[in-house]
Design an enzyme around this catalytic site. Structure first.
Site, PDB file in Angstrom:
ATOM      1  N   LYS A  38       0.830  -1.202   0.000  1.00 36.44           N
ATOM      2  CA  LYS A  38       0.000   0.000   0.000  1.00 36.44           C
ATOM      3  C   LYS A  38       0.871   1.261   0.000  1.00 36.44           C
ATOM      4  O   LYS A  38       0.658   2.167  -0.810  1.00 36.44           O
ATOM      5  CB  LYS A  38      -0.913  -0.028   1.232  1.00 36.44           C
ATOM      6  CG  LYS A  38      -1.963   1.062   1.252  1.00 36.44           C
ATOM      7  CD  LYS A  38      -2.701   1.117   2.598  1.00 36.44           C
ATOM      8  CE  LYS A  38      -3.482  -0.128   2.886  1.00 36.44           C
ATOM      9  NZ  LYS A  38      -4.775  -0.168   2.180  1.00 36.44           N
ATOM     10  N   ARG A  78      -3.124   2.751   8.662  1.00 35.74           N
ATOM     11  CA  ARG A  78      -3.372   1.433   8.084  1.00 35.74           C
ATOM     12  C   ARG A  78      -2.090   0.621   8.079  1.00 35.74           C
ATOM     13  O   ARG A  78      -1.013   1.136   7.829  1.00 35.74           O
ATOM     14  CB  ARG A  78      -3.847   1.563   6.629  1.00 35.74           C
ATOM     15  CG  ARG A  78      -5.211   2.187   6.446  1.00 35.74           C
ATOM     16  CD  ARG A  78      -5.504   2.254   4.957  1.00 35.74           C
ATOM     17  NE  ARG A  78      -6.879   2.686   4.687  1.00 35.74           N
ATOM     18  CZ  ARG A  78      -7.248   3.926   4.421  1.00 35.74           C
ATOM     19  NH1 ARG A  78      -6.346   4.900   4.415  1.00 35.74           N
ATOM     20  NH2 ARG A  78      -8.509   4.221   4.181  1.00 35.74           N
ATOM     21  N   GLY A 111      -5.449 -11.082   7.009  1.00 32.15           N
ATOM     22  CA  GLY A 111      -5.608 -11.510   8.403  1.00 32.15           C
ATOM     23  C   GLY A 111      -5.095 -10.500   9.401  1.00 32.15           C
ATOM     24  O   GLY A 111      -5.224 -10.686  10.602  1.00 32.15           O
ATOM     25  N   MET A 136      -4.234  -6.309  10.897  1.00 30.14           N
ATOM     26  CA  MET A 136      -5.021  -5.262  11.555  1.00 30.14           C
ATOM     27  C   MET A 136      -5.927  -4.512  10.593  1.00 30.14           C
ATOM     28  O   MET A 136      -5.614  -4.328   9.437  1.00 30.14           O
ATOM     29  CB  MET A 136      -4.050  -4.275  12.204  1.00 30.14           C
ATOM     30  CG  MET A 136      -4.684  -3.483  13.315  1.00 30.14           C
ATOM     31  SD  MET A 136      -3.661  -2.091  13.796  1.00 30.14           S
ATOM     32  CE  MET A 136      -4.145  -0.910  12.562  1.00 30.14           C
ATOM     33  N   ARG A 176      -4.458  -0.745  -7.277  1.00 30.87           N
ATOM     34  CA  ARG A 176      -3.811  -2.044  -7.266  1.00 30.87           C
ATOM     35  C   ARG A 176      -4.288  -2.818  -8.493  1.00 30.87           C
ATOM     36  O   ARG A 176      -5.297  -2.441  -9.102  1.00 30.87           O
ATOM     37  CB  ARG A 176      -4.137  -2.819  -5.998  1.00 30.87           C
ATOM     38  CG  ARG A 176      -5.622  -3.010  -5.809  1.00 30.87           C
ATOM     39  CD  ARG A 176      -5.930  -3.682  -4.485  1.00 30.87           C
ATOM     40  NE  ARG A 176      -7.373  -3.647  -4.245  1.00 30.87           N
ATOM     41  CZ  ARG A 176      -7.933  -3.989  -3.099  1.00 30.87           C
ATOM     42  NH1 ARG A 176      -7.187  -4.365  -2.088  1.00 30.87           N
ATOM     43  NH2 ARG A 176      -9.249  -3.942  -2.953  1.00 30.87           N
ATOM     44  N   HIS A 183     -12.417 -42.548  -6.191  1.00 31.27           N
ATOM     45  CA  HIS A 183     -12.978 -43.002  -7.465  1.00 31.27           C
ATOM     46  C   HIS A 183     -13.904 -41.946  -8.064  1.00 31.27           C
ATOM     47  O   HIS A 183     -13.784 -41.581  -9.239  1.00 31.27           O
ATOM     48  CB  HIS A 183     -13.741 -44.317  -7.237  1.00 31.27           C
ATOM     49  CG  HIS A 183     -14.412 -44.831  -8.466  1.00 31.27           C
ATOM     50  ND1 HIS A 183     -15.724 -44.560  -8.765  1.00 31.27           N
ATOM     51  CD2 HIS A 183     -13.926 -45.566  -9.490  1.00 31.27           C
ATOM     52  CE1 HIS A 183     -16.030 -45.124  -9.918  1.00 31.27           C
ATOM     53  NE2 HIS A 183     -14.966 -45.749 -10.383  1.00 31.27           N
ATOM     54  N   ARG A 219      -7.027 -46.246 -19.213  1.00 29.51           N
ATOM     55  CA  ARG A 219      -7.267 -47.290 -18.206  1.00 29.51           C
ATOM     56  C   ARG A 219      -8.176 -48.353 -18.795  1.00 29.51           C
ATOM     57  O   ARG A 219      -9.332 -48.067 -19.094  1.00 29.51           O
ATOM     58  CB  ARG A 219      -7.933 -46.685 -16.961  1.00 29.51           C
ATOM     59  CG  ARG A 219      -6.974 -45.914 -16.084  1.00 29.51           C
ATOM     60  CD  ARG A 219      -7.750 -45.038 -15.116  1.00 29.51           C
ATOM     61  NE  ARG A 219      -8.418 -43.981 -15.884  1.00 29.51           N
ATOM     62  CZ  ARG A 219      -8.407 -42.691 -15.553  1.00 29.51           C
ATOM     63  NH1 ARG A 219      -7.795 -42.298 -14.477  1.00 29.51           N
ATOM     64  NH2 ARG A 219      -9.024 -41.804 -16.300  1.00 29.51           N
ATOM     65  N   GLU A 232       5.146 -46.181  -9.834  1.00 22.05           N
ATOM     66  CA  GLU A 232       4.136 -45.776  -8.841  1.00 22.05           C
ATOM     67  C   GLU A 232       4.355 -46.465  -7.506  1.00 22.05           C
ATOM     68  O   GLU A 232       3.693 -46.168  -6.524  1.00 22.05           O
ATOM     69  CB  GLU A 232       2.728 -46.069  -9.367  1.00 22.05           C
ATOM     70  CG  GLU A 232       2.525 -47.492  -9.834  1.00 22.05           C
ATOM     71  CD  GLU A 232       1.163 -47.721 -10.491  1.00 22.05           C
ATOM     72  OE1 GLU A 232       0.214 -46.987 -10.188  1.00 22.05           O
ATOM     73  OE2 GLU A 232       1.058 -48.671 -11.297  1.00 22.05           O
ATOM     74  N   SER A 257       6.143 -43.789 -16.819  1.00 24.22           N
ATOM     75  CA  SER A 257       5.095 -42.822 -16.538  1.00 24.22           C
ATOM     76  C   SER A 257       4.877 -42.826 -15.029  1.00 24.22           C
ATOM     77  O   SER A 257       4.502 -43.845 -14.459  1.00 24.22           O
ATOM     78  CB  SER A 257       3.816 -43.213 -17.275  1.00 24.22           C
ATOM     79  OG  SER A 257       2.806 -42.300 -16.947  1.00 24.22           O
ATOM     80  N   GLY A 303       3.124 -42.651 -11.850  1.00 28.71           N
ATOM     81  CA  GLY A 303       1.754 -42.717 -11.356  1.00 28.71           C
ATOM     82  C   GLY A 303       1.767 -42.075  -9.988  1.00 28.71           C
ATOM     83  O   GLY A 303       1.907 -42.753  -8.973  1.00 28.71           O
ATOM     84  N   THR A 304       1.624 -40.762  -9.971  1.00 23.33           N
ATOM     85  CA  THR A 304       1.868 -40.052  -8.708  1.00 23.33           C
ATOM     86  C   THR A 304       0.747 -40.231  -7.696  1.00 23.33           C
ATOM     87  O   THR A 304       0.942 -39.937  -6.531  1.00 23.33           O
ATOM     88  CB  THR A 304       2.121 -38.556  -8.974  1.00 23.33           C
ATOM     89  OG1 THR A 304       1.151 -38.092  -9.909  1.00 23.33           O
ATOM     90  CG2 THR A 304       3.500 -38.359  -9.542  1.00 23.33           C
ATOM     91  N   ASN A 305      -0.437 -40.706  -8.133  1.00 23.94           N
ATOM     92  CA  ASN A 305      -1.470 -40.994  -7.132  1.00 23.94           C
ATOM     93  C   ASN A 305      -0.974 -42.090  -6.190  1.00 23.94           C
ATOM     94  O   ASN A 305      -0.888 -41.902  -4.981  1.00 23.94           O
ATOM     95  CB  ASN A 305      -2.756 -41.494  -7.791  1.00 23.94           C
ATOM     96  CG  ASN A 305      -3.467 -40.392  -8.547  1.00 23.94           C
ATOM     97  OD1 ASN A 305      -3.031 -39.247  -8.532  1.00 23.94           O
ATOM     98  ND2 ASN A 305      -4.542 -40.743  -9.208  1.00 23.94           N
ATOM     99  N   CYS A 362       1.248 -39.464 -15.130  1.00 25.01           N
ATOM    100  CA  CYS A 362      -0.148 -39.691 -15.481  1.00 25.01           C
ATOM    101  C   CYS A 362      -1.035 -39.752 -14.254  1.00 25.01           C
ATOM    102  O   CYS A 362      -2.156 -40.199 -14.307  1.00 25.01           O
ATOM    103  CB  CYS A 362      -0.292 -40.953 -16.314  1.00 25.01           C
ATOM    104  SG  CYS A 362       0.163 -42.449 -15.440  1.00 25.01           S
ATOM    105  N   TYR A 400       6.521 -35.258 -20.831  1.00 25.92           N
ATOM    106  CA  TYR A 400       5.118 -34.880 -20.949  1.00 25.92           C
ATOM    107  C   TYR A 400       4.397 -35.013 -19.609  1.00 25.92           C
ATOM    108  O   TYR A 400       4.886 -35.671 -18.693  1.00 25.92           O
ATOM    109  CB  TYR A 400       4.402 -35.730 -22.006  1.00 25.92           C
ATOM    110  CG  TYR A 400       4.220 -37.187 -21.619  1.00 25.92           C
ATOM    111  CD1 TYR A 400       3.108 -37.601 -20.884  1.00 25.92           C
ATOM    112  CD2 TYR A 400       5.161 -38.144 -21.984  1.00 25.92           C
ATOM    113  CE1 TYR A 400       2.946 -38.926 -20.527  1.00 25.92           C
ATOM    114  CE2 TYR A 400       5.010 -39.471 -21.636  1.00 25.92           C
ATOM    115  CZ  TYR A 400       3.904 -39.864 -20.904  1.00 25.92           C
ATOM    116  OH  TYR A 400       3.748 -41.176 -20.530  1.00 25.92           O
TER     117      TYR A 400
END
Lengths: 892, 892
Positions: free
Chosen positions: A43, A113, A122, A124, A357, A473, A579, A762, A781, A783-785, A848, A868
C-alpha cells in the site's frame, strides 16, 4: 536520562539513530516508489508511486517494515529515533496540508493502516478519523458546518480505536448503537441526529473506560503512538502468523504503517466516493467501469442503503472530475501495464485517489485483457501468458452458477471436480440412469462410488459423495468426464434404505433439488441457475502463445473414444493413460470378466478372455482412430479383481442367476478375493504374473487393433504400459511374454506397427531401482497418485479424516494428492528420472497421476525434465498454460 | 581327417588342444587337490585330496568344469582334445588298477558322477557299473565266482543308464522287476536268482530299444562317452537351472565329471559297506560313530531289508580294518578341521574310502563340536562362531518333534514361528482359554487372528491360521511369545459354524488332535511326541564368544514384563520395541479404551484416558524393573482405532450392554472407523495429531513410571518412540507437546530422568527426508515391516496369494518380509542413516521390524552401520550369533 545514557554508549542499536524509519509522500513528490514494496509495504509503495506520478493522493507518510522488525528486536519498543521522525513527518504533513494535528482550528485528521509487502487480510484493520477529541470535534463542526458529520466521525473513531487498538469487543459498541435506534424507533444509523450521536460518543467512552480501565485518550499524539504500536503488534498476532504459515509467506521483515490525511466524501453534494476498474473486471472489455455515490463514505456503499450509480453517470454529475479520473485511469494502467482497481474520494469538488492495485477479474476477463494488452502493445506475449492463473481457466471450461442467484449452503465437501450442477437427488446409479432417460436432471448422491456406478455418473449432472478424497474413485472419474463433483462431504449422512440424507438440520429426500459447486465444494439446497462454459477467440490465441513457449507435451487420461475426442479438441497431444479396466463394466463385458474371475483353471480363463478380446480390440480401434497420428499409452488391467464382482447379497444372487452357477460359489469367490488392504494387494502386474493369459489377451487386443487401423491408413503409436512394477524381473518376465504374443500377431496380420513397452513408476521401490527397470522399459510414466499414497503411507480413500487436520495445523502445506510433494515424492521422482536416464539416455518420461493437471505440479514436472504430463481432458488447457508458465518462470 | 585339418588351421578353439581337461587320482597321488573345487567340483576335489593324503581311494579321474563350459561354447560338442585325454587317463587307470576296460578278463568297471563346485541335488544321478556288456558280464562271473552278483550288476547298470542317460522312464524298468517278483511269488529283489536276473536283463534291453530306437550300447567306450555327454547336458536341464536360480548359485562354469573304478561291498563275507561320522552328528560327542553292513552295497542299507550294525561292531568283525578306519577318521578330521561324514567300502578285505565331506549335524551337536574343537585347539573361536548357522539355534530354543515318530502330513503353510506343538483343535480364543484351564493342550485354529485373540494364543500350544503371511498378526505375536505357529495355510478350509476344517480329503473337528511344525510349516494329523528345548553349557560359551566379537547391540521386542525377563535371559541388551497397544486389551483396559473411542469430545476422551493412565504406568514400572539398567524403547499407540472395537453384531451388543449405551451408537462408530486400507489409514502418529491427549497420557505414564522406579533405585532409560512419522513437522509438533507433559511430570515428581524422543522410520517418505527429521529426533528405529510393505506396495496380510508365485518364478529371491530387500528397502535404509547422521552425528540407529532376528538381515544392519537390532525374545541368541558372524565375514 537512562535511555540517553544508553544511546550515548554507542551500542549497536544506538547507531541506528541515523537510520531512516519514515518516508513522506505528498504534493506530487514522494520519498518512496513502487519498487520499495519490501520496505514500505504494498500500500505504501503504491501511494508513493501515485504521488510521484502527479496523481492527487492525500499526503501522508509510511513507517517502514524495518521499523517494525526493530520494534521486535528491541522487545516491543520503538526503534531509536522513530518518535522524532514521526513528529518531524507529522509537522511536514501539517505544512503540506495547511492543517494542524490536534488543533481545534483547521484540524488534521489521519487514517492509520497496516500494509505488508504481501497482501495479508488476516492483519489489523484500519483506524480512521484519528486526531479527534472533544475539543477537536468542535473545530470540525465549525469547519464542516455539519454537526452530525463531526459527531458521527468521532463516534466511528472511538469504536475503531477501541476495537482495533485496545481490543474492546466490538459487540459492546454495536449494542449501544442498536439500543439507541430502538429507543428512537428508527432503523438506520443515518436516522440518528447530531445529538443522538453525541450521546453515543459519551456512552462509547464509558465502555472504553470500563474495558481498558483508562480514559479514552484525548491527546492525538497518544492516539497515534498507541495505534502505531497496535499495528506493529498485529504483525505477530496468532491470526497473522497462521495466515503467513498457511500462505507460505516468509522472509518478510514486518508490516509498514501508513499515516495519511483523512479526506471525506460525505461533506456535501460536491463530495463523493467510488471504486473503479480501468477495464470491465467481468468481461474484460476495455471500458472504464465502476460505481460511485455522492455525499457518502466507503462504508455507505458497502452497507447497501443507497444504490451506487454507474461510473458513466459521473460524466454528467461532475464532468471535470470524470475527465480527471479518465486521465488517471489511463496514466495508471499504462504505468502498471495491468488492469487497475482504484478507490477515489471527492472532497468538496477535489478528487483524491486513495488506492490503486492490480484488479481482480473473472477468468474470461483475464484472458481478454491479457490478449488485448498484447494487441495494444502494452505487454509482451510472455507477460500475457504469466498473467492468467491456470486454474482460473476452469471457469471457462465448466458451467458456473449465475452470480446473481441466491444460494442456501447446507454442507461443504472437497472441490473434487470443478463446475456447477443442479438436479434432483437420486441415491443409486440405476435410478440416475432411468430418471435421466425420462428427461430428469439428477444429482447422484452416494456414500462412495465404485466402478459399477459409472453409467449413473455419466447420466447425472453432478456427483456428491460423503466419503473419499480428491483422488477417490468419484473424483477421478468425474474429472475425467469433466463432470461437477463434490466428494468427501462428511457433513452429509446418507440413508440408502430411506432414500434420504441429512446435512445439519436439513433433510433431503429423493427427488428434492440440490445444487453443487464442484469448484468450491459447496452444496446448496434447491435449484440454482447455471451459466454454460464460454469459450472465446482470445482463449485460443492465448493457448497458441502458450503452446509456442512450453517444452512439455500435454497428453490426456482418456478411456473412451469420446473422452479422447474431447481431449484432442482441448489440445491433447496423445493419451498418457488409457485405463483398460473401465472397459470391463458395460453390458456383456462384465459378464465375461466375471466368468474369467470365477474360472478354476487357465483353460476356463482363456475361454472367458476370448470373449473379451474382440470387445477390447474394438475399443482400441476407436481410440486409435480418435488419436490418429498421436501416441496412445494403454495401461494393462490394474485394479484388484474384487472390484469386478458384486458385494451385496442381492447382486450376488442376480449374478448367480445370470451365470447359471450356485450363489454359494459366487459368495465363496467374493470372500476369497477380500483383501485387508486392497491398495497393497493382488493387483496391477501382480495379476499379470499370476494370470499371464490376461495380459496376453490385452496385448493381443492392442496390437491387433493397431494393425487393423494401420491398414486403414490411420497412424498408430501404441505404448503398452505395465502397472505397479516394483522389480526389474517382474517387468522383464511380463515383457517377454508379451513380445511372443506381439510377434505372433504380426505374423498373423502380416504387418507390423511401431510400439513401445514401458511401465508406471508408482511403487516407491520402482523409483529406487529405476536404473535397473530402464534396462528393459522404454518409457516411464510416474503414477503419482499411488506413488504419493505409498510414499506417505496415506490411503487416498481414508486420509480425508486426518488430512484436513494436517493442512490446518500446517503439518502439510498442501494436499499431496493435489500438488506433488516435492520434498518426499519429488525426491523419488528425481531419483527415478536420473537413474532411468543413466541407463537409457532417450527414456521417455511422463506423469499420469492426477497431478498432471495441477499447475504447481506441472511446473515441477518441467523442472525435473519430464517429456510430458497427462491429465483429464478438461485440464488439458490448464496444463498447457502451466507448462508455458513453467518455462517463463525459470527464464526470469 | 576333417578334424585334423581344423586343428591344424590353428583357430582359437584349436589352440585349446593343449589345455588340460582331465585330472587323474590314484595310487597315493592326485593331480588335483581340495582347493580346486571350482575346477574339479566338490566331489572331485575331495577325492583328489584324500588320494594325496594317502587314504585308499579307488583310482579314477575328473573331467573339469571348464570342459563342461567349453562343451556349451562349442554347441554341445566335446572340447578339442578331451577324447584323447579321456582315453589316456582310462589307460592310466587300467594300468593303476591292473584291470582292463571292456575286457572279459579282469574287467574294469567304473562309476560316473556329476559334481559341481556347489552342492546341487537337482542335477544328474550316478551311473554305476559302467563297462558291462554281455561279454564282460561273463568275465565278471568268472572273476567273482558269483553269477547272481554279476547279473544283478548288469541289470542295475542298464536301468541306470537307460533312466539317467537316455531318459527312459524309470517306471518301465520297475514294472519288469515287479512283474518278475509277482510271477515268482517273492517279495524282495534279493529273492531273485541269477537266472531270474538274466531274464530281467533281457527284458530291460528290450525296453531300452523300444524307447530309444537303438540297441543298448555294448561298446564300453560308447557307454562312457554317452554318459559324459549326459552329465554335461544335465548342467542345463530345467531342474538344475531352477535349483541354481532359487539358491542364487551364480558364476559357476559347469559341472565336473568323476569317472572312478567300481569297488564292491557285496563280494562275500570279507566285503562290506558303511557310512561313518568322525563325531556323533546328533549329540556332538567326540566318539567315532556310524553303521555298516557286511556283504552289501550302499543301496541295501537304504532299502532297509537288513539292519546295519553300529560301527563299534566292526572292531570285532574286522579289527584291522576298524583300526585303519580310525586312523583315517583322525587324519581327515585333523586335515579338514571339521566333523567328517565318510562313505567306505570293503572289497574282499580291502578298505576304500568313496567320499568325505563336512558332516551335517543337529544344532545341539554343531554347538558342542564347535566348542570342543576350540578346546582341542583344532579351530579358532572365530571359526567356531562361523560354523553355526544362526537359524539352526531355533532347534535349541524350541521344542522339536521326536525324529522317531511317524507323521501324517495333511497340509503345509508358512513356517511362521518355529517349534513343534501338539494338541486338540479349538476354533476360537475363548475356547482355547477355557479348555486350557481344564488341563487340555489345544491348538488354536483361526482363519486369521486379531488382537482380541491374544489370550487364547497364550493358552494354546500352537496356532494355525489359514490366511496371512510371515508377518501377519498371528506370526508376529507367536514369535514374540516363542510359540509354534503355522500361518497362511491355504489348504485349510475352516468352517467356524460347524467347528471343523478340511485339508484335502481330511476332515478335522473340534477336539481332534493335530500337530504343527512351526519350523517347516507342516501340519500333521494326530498327536506327535515332542522333545523339549535343550540348553547346554557349550551354548553359553559359544554365545559369550559371539558377544565378544559383535559390534551390534541386540535388543528385543517385548510388551510385557514376562517377555522382557525371557529376552533378558536370552541376552537382550534392552528393549527395542515395546508395543503399547497390546497393553489395551486385557480386562478393564479395553473398556476404558472403548470409552475413549466412543467419546465425542476431548473432555470425555481425557476422562477415559485418565482410567488408563495408572494401568499403563504400572505396566511400564514392571518393564523398567525387569530391564533395570538397560534402555527401553516404548512405541506410542500405533494401530487404527477400529482394532479396539468389536465387529460382530453379538459382540457389539455385549459392548453396548457393558457400556450402557445404545448398540446403534456402537454400530455407527464402528462403521465410521471402517477404512478401505487401514494399513495406510488413520493410525500411528496421525492419531497423536488428531487426539493429542492420547499421546500425552502415554508420555505421562512412561515418565511417571520412570520417576517412580528411579526413586526405588532402578536405573531407567526410557526412549519414547513416535510411530509412522513421515514429515519433520509431524514429529516436532508431537515432540513439543510431549516435552510440556514431561516437564510437568518432573515438577510434580520433583525429580528427573534421562530420556530420549525418537521415531520409527517406516514410511518411505521418512527415509527420504531423514536429514530433516533428525533435526528433532534423537534416534531412528527402522520399522522394516511397514517400510517393506510400503516400499513394495505389498500388504503383508494379503501378499501371500502372489508372493509364493513371485518366489517360485524367481521374481523375488527371498520373501522380503523375512529378509530385508537390500536393493530397494535397503536403499531407503542406507539413505535414512546417511542423511540422518549428516544432521546428527551421534544419531542412534536400530531396526525393530521382524527382520531384526533374521541372520542375513542382521548382517545387512551391521554393514550399514546400525547401532542395534531388536527382535523377538526367542530370536535374541540367533541375532547375537549373526551379529558376530557379520563382523567375521567382513573381516575375511
Amino acid at each position: 536520562m537512562a535511555t540517553m545514557t544508553k544511546s550515548k554508549l554507542g551500542s549497536k542499536k544506538s547507531k541506528s539513530v541515523s537510520k531512516r524509519w519514515v518516508y513522506f509522500f505528498g504534493n506530487g513528490k514522494a520519498e518512496g516508489n513502487a519498487k520499495m514494496k519490501q520496505l514500505l509495504g504494498g500500500k505504501g509503495a503504491n501511494l508513493a508511486e501515485m504521488t510521484n506520478l502527479g496523481i492527487p493522493v492525500p499526503a501522508g507518510f509510511t513507517i517502514t517494515t524495518e521499523a517494525c522488525a526493530e520494534f521486535y528486536n528491541r522487545g516491543k519498543k520503538w526503534p531509536v529515533g522513530l518518535d522524532a521522525q514521526v513528529e518531524a513527518n507529522l509537522k511536514k504533513l501539517e505544512t503540506t496540508m495547511g492543517l494542524k494535528f490536534g488543533s481545534r482550528d483547521n484540524p488534521l485528521l489521519v487514517s492509520v493502516r497496516s500494509g505488508a509487502a504481501a497482501s495479508m487480510p488476516g492483519m489489523m484493520d484500519t483506524v480512521l478519523n484519528l486526531g479527534l477529541n472533544s475539543d477537536v470535534v468542535q473545530g470540525l463542526i465549525i469547519k464542516t458546518e455539519n454537526e452530525r458529520f463531526a459527531w458521527d466521525a468521532y463516534r466511528r473513531f472511538i469504536q475503531m480505536f477501541g476495537d482495533v487498538v485496545m481490543e474492546v469487543p466490538r459487540e459492546h459498541f454495536e449494542h449501544v448503537l442498536d439500543k439507541k435506534k430502538q429507543q428512537l424507533g428508527v432503523k438506520n444509523d443515518v436516522d440518528l441526529n447530531a445529538n443522538d450521536l453525541k450521546d453515543v460518543v459519551r456512552q462509547y467512552k464509558k465502555i472504553y473506560q470500563d474495558h481498558t480501565s483508562e480514559e479514552f485518550p484525548s491527546d492525538p499524539m497518544v492516539q497515534l503512538s498507541k495505534t502505531i504500536d497496535a499495528v506493529f503488534n498485529s504483525w505477530n498476532n496468532p491470526r497473522a502468523n497462521k495466515y503467513r504459515e498457511l500462505n507460505d509467506i516468509r522472509g518478510l521483515l514486518g508490516t509498514a504503517v501508513n499515516v495519511q490525511t483523512m479526506v471525506f466524501g460525505n461533506m456535501g453534494d460536491t463530495s463523493g466516493t467510488g471504486v473503479c476498474f480501468s477495464r470491465n473486471p467481468s468481461t474484460g472489455v476495455n471500458h472504464f467501469y465502476g460505481e460511485f455515490l455522492m455525499n457518502a463514505q466507503g462504508e455507505d456503499v458497502v452497507a447497501g442503503i443507497r444504490t451506487p450509480q454507474p461510473l458513466d453517470e459521473l460524466k454528467k454529475v461532475m464532468p471535470e472530475i470524470y475527465q480527471q479520473l479518465c486521465k488517471i485511469r489511463e496514466k495508471l494502467e499504462n504505468h502498471y501495464c495491468d488492469m487497475q482497481d482504484m478507490e477515489f474520494t471527492i472532497q468538496q469538488g477535489k478528487l483524491y485517489l486513495l488506492q490503486t492495485r492490480n484488479g481482480k477479474r473473472t477468468a474470461h476477463a483475464a484472458v481478454k485483457i491479457a490478449v488485448d494488452m498484447v494487441k495494444e502493445k502494452m505487454i509482451s506475449k510472455d507477460k500475457a501468458i504469466l498473467r492468467i492463473a491456470p486454474n482460473d481457466l476452469n471457469q471457462l471450461l465448466h458451467p458456473t452458477f449465475d452470480p446473481k442467484e441466491k444460494k442456501q449452503a447446507i454442507a461443504k465437501g472437497l472441490p473434487a471436480s470443478p463446475g456447477a450442477a443442479t438436479g434432483k437427488v437420486v441415491f443409486n446409479a440405476d435410478d440416475a440412469e432411468s430418471w435421466a432417460k425420462n428427461g430428469e436432471k439428477v444429482i447422484l448422491v452416494r456414500i462412495e462410488t465404485s466402478p459399477e456406478d459409472i453409467g449413473g455418473m455419466h447420466a447425472a449432472q453432478g456427483i456428491l459423495t460423503a466419503r473419499g478424497g480428491m483422488t477417490s474413485h468419484a473424483a477421478v472419474v468425474a474429472r475425467g468426464m469433466g463432470k461437477c463433483c463434490v466428494a468427501g462431504c462428511e457433513g452429509v449422512h446418507i440413508d440408502y434404505n430411506k432414500k434420504e440424507f441429512t446435512a445439519g438440520n436439513t433433510m433431503v429426500r429423493e427427488g428434492d433439488y440440490i445444487s453443487l459447486n464442484g469448484s468450491t465444494g459447496e452444496v446448496y439446497l434447491g435449484q440454482v441457475k447455471t451459466i454454460d462454459a464460454q469459450f472465446s477467440g482470445d482463449f485460443s490465441i492465448l493457448m497458441k502463445w502458450a503452446d509456442s513457449v512450453r517444452k512439455l507435451n500435454i497428453r490426456t487420461n482418456a478411456d473412451t473414444p469420446l473422452d479422447s475426442q474431447i481431449a484432442r479438441k482441448f489440445g491433447a497431444e496423445g493419451i498418457g493413460l488409457c485405463r483398460t479396466e473401465h472397459m470391463f463394466f458395460e453390458g456383456d463385458r462384465i459378464v465375461a470378466m466375471r466368468e474369467m474371475i470365477l474360472a478354476d483353471n487357465k483353460e476356463q480363463r482363456e475361454k472367458a478372455l476370448a470373449k473379451l478380446l474382440p470387445i477390447q480390440r474394438d475399443d482400441f480401434e476407436k481410440i486409435f482412430t480418435a488419436m490418429n497420428g498421436l501416441p496412445v499409452t494403454i495401461r494393462l488391467l490394474d485394479p484388484p479383481l474384487h472390484e469386478f464382482v458384486p458385494h451385496e447379497a442381492a447382486n450376488q444372487e442376480e449374478m448367480a442367476k445370470a451365470m447359471n452357477v450356485p450363489v454359494e460359489l459366487i459368495r465363496r469367490k467374493v470372500a476369497s478375493l477380500h483383501e485387508f488392504n486392497p491398495m497393497l494387494g493382488h493387483r496391477g502386474c501382480r495379476l499379470g504374473v499370476t494370470y499371464p493369459e490376461m495380459y496376453n489377451m490385452q496385448s493381443r487386443a492392442i496390437i491387433e487393433a493397431a494393425c487393423n487401423m494401420k491398414r486403414k491408413g490411420i497412424k498408430v503409436y501404441p505404448e503398452i504400459m505395465i502397472p505397479l512394477v516394483g522389480t526389474l524381473k517382474e517387468f522383464s518376465l511380463l515383457k517377454s511374454q508379451m513380445l511372443q504374443v506381439i510377434e505372433k500377431v504380426f505374423q498373423e496380420k502380416k504387418t507390423k506397427v511401431d510400439y513401445k513397452i514401458g511401465t508406471m513408476i508408482e511403487i516407491p521401490r520402482a523409483a529406487l531401482v529405476a536404473g535397473r527397470i530402464a534396462e528393459e522399459a522404454e518409457f516411464f510414466s510416474f503414477g503419482t497418485n499411488d506413488l504419493t499414497q505409498m510414499t506417505f503411507g496415506y490411503s487416498r480413500d481414508d486420509a480425508g479424516v486426518f488430512l484436513k487436520d494436517y493442512i490446518e495445523q500446517g503439518i502439510l502445506e498442501k494436499d499431496p494428492f493435489t500438488t506433488v510433494d516435492q520434498e518426499g515424492v519429488g525426491a523419488l521422482i528425481r531419483m527415478g528420472i536420473t537413474e532411468g536416464r543413466k541407463t537409457r539416455k532417450d527414456l521417455k518420461v511422463g506423469i499420469c497421476g492426477e497431478h498432471g493437471g495441477d499447475p504447481a505440479s506441472v511446473e515441477f514436472c518441467h523442472s525435473v525434465g519430464m517429456n510430458y504430463v497427462s491429465c483429464s481432458p478438461f485440464r488439458v488447457p490448464i496444463a498447457r498454460l502451466a507448462a508455458a508458465q513453467a518455462v517463463l518462470k525459470r527464464k526470469a
